[in-house]
Enzyme design. Sequence first.
Site, mmCIF file in Angstrom:
data_model
loop_
_atom_site.group_PDB
_atom_site.id
_atom_site.type_symbol
_atom_site.label_atom_id
_atom_site.label_comp_id
_atom_site.label_asym_id
_atom_site.label_seq_id
_atom_site.Cartn_x
_atom_site.Cartn_y
_atom_site.Cartn_z
ATOM 1 N N ASN A 64 4.209 -5.637 4.929
ATOM 2 C CA ASN A 64 4.096 -5.310 6.779
ATOM 3 C C ASN A 64 5.178 -6.102 7.907
ATOM 4 O O ASN A 64 4.725 -6.499 8.767
ATOM 5 C CB ASN A 64 2.988 -4.762 6.881
ATOM 6 C CG ASN A 64 2.734 -3.541 6.283
ATOM 7 O OD1 ASN A 64 2.590 -2.734 6.381
ATOM 8 N ND2 ASN A 64 1.100 -3.746 5.356
ATOM 9 N N CYS A 65 5.694 -6.850 6.865
ATOM 10 C CA CYS A 65 5.788 -8.731 7.565
ATOM 11 C C CYS A 65 7.267 -7.969 8.913
ATOM 12 O O CYS A 65 8.773 -7.681 8.080
ATOM 13 C CB CYS A 65 6.581 -9.419 6.686
ATOM 14 S SG CYS A 65 7.344 -10.871 7.707
#
Length: 116
Positions: A9-10
């Site tokens: 999710n970065c």
Amino acid sequence: MIKLVGLKNCDTCRKAKKWLEAEGFTYAFHDVRGDGLSAEDVSGWAAKLGWEALLNHRGTTWRGLSEEQKADVDEAKAIALIVESPALMKRPVFVSGNEVILGFKQDQMDALHALK
């Protein structure tokens, strides 16, 4: 083959994945939350990059640590903290053979191209 180590999710890790695909790299993604990290891997990266470079002091995970956890951080403590809470690692980390590259800016892109 390049191993891309980061968080799914970065935003920066997602940009790195798209860039690798667009540039024709073969890579494997290792999600540190889902897949975990070994002390052996983290200590190897710390030996090449420096543990100070690998430990993210700016993120919410660091701010959520107790004062005791943040105190007197040395290499061994930093490695243990990163293994326990992988989001404490700066990312992405690219691993190819003996090469380890941290971050995703132009210098890192150039270094990745040199590995091709």
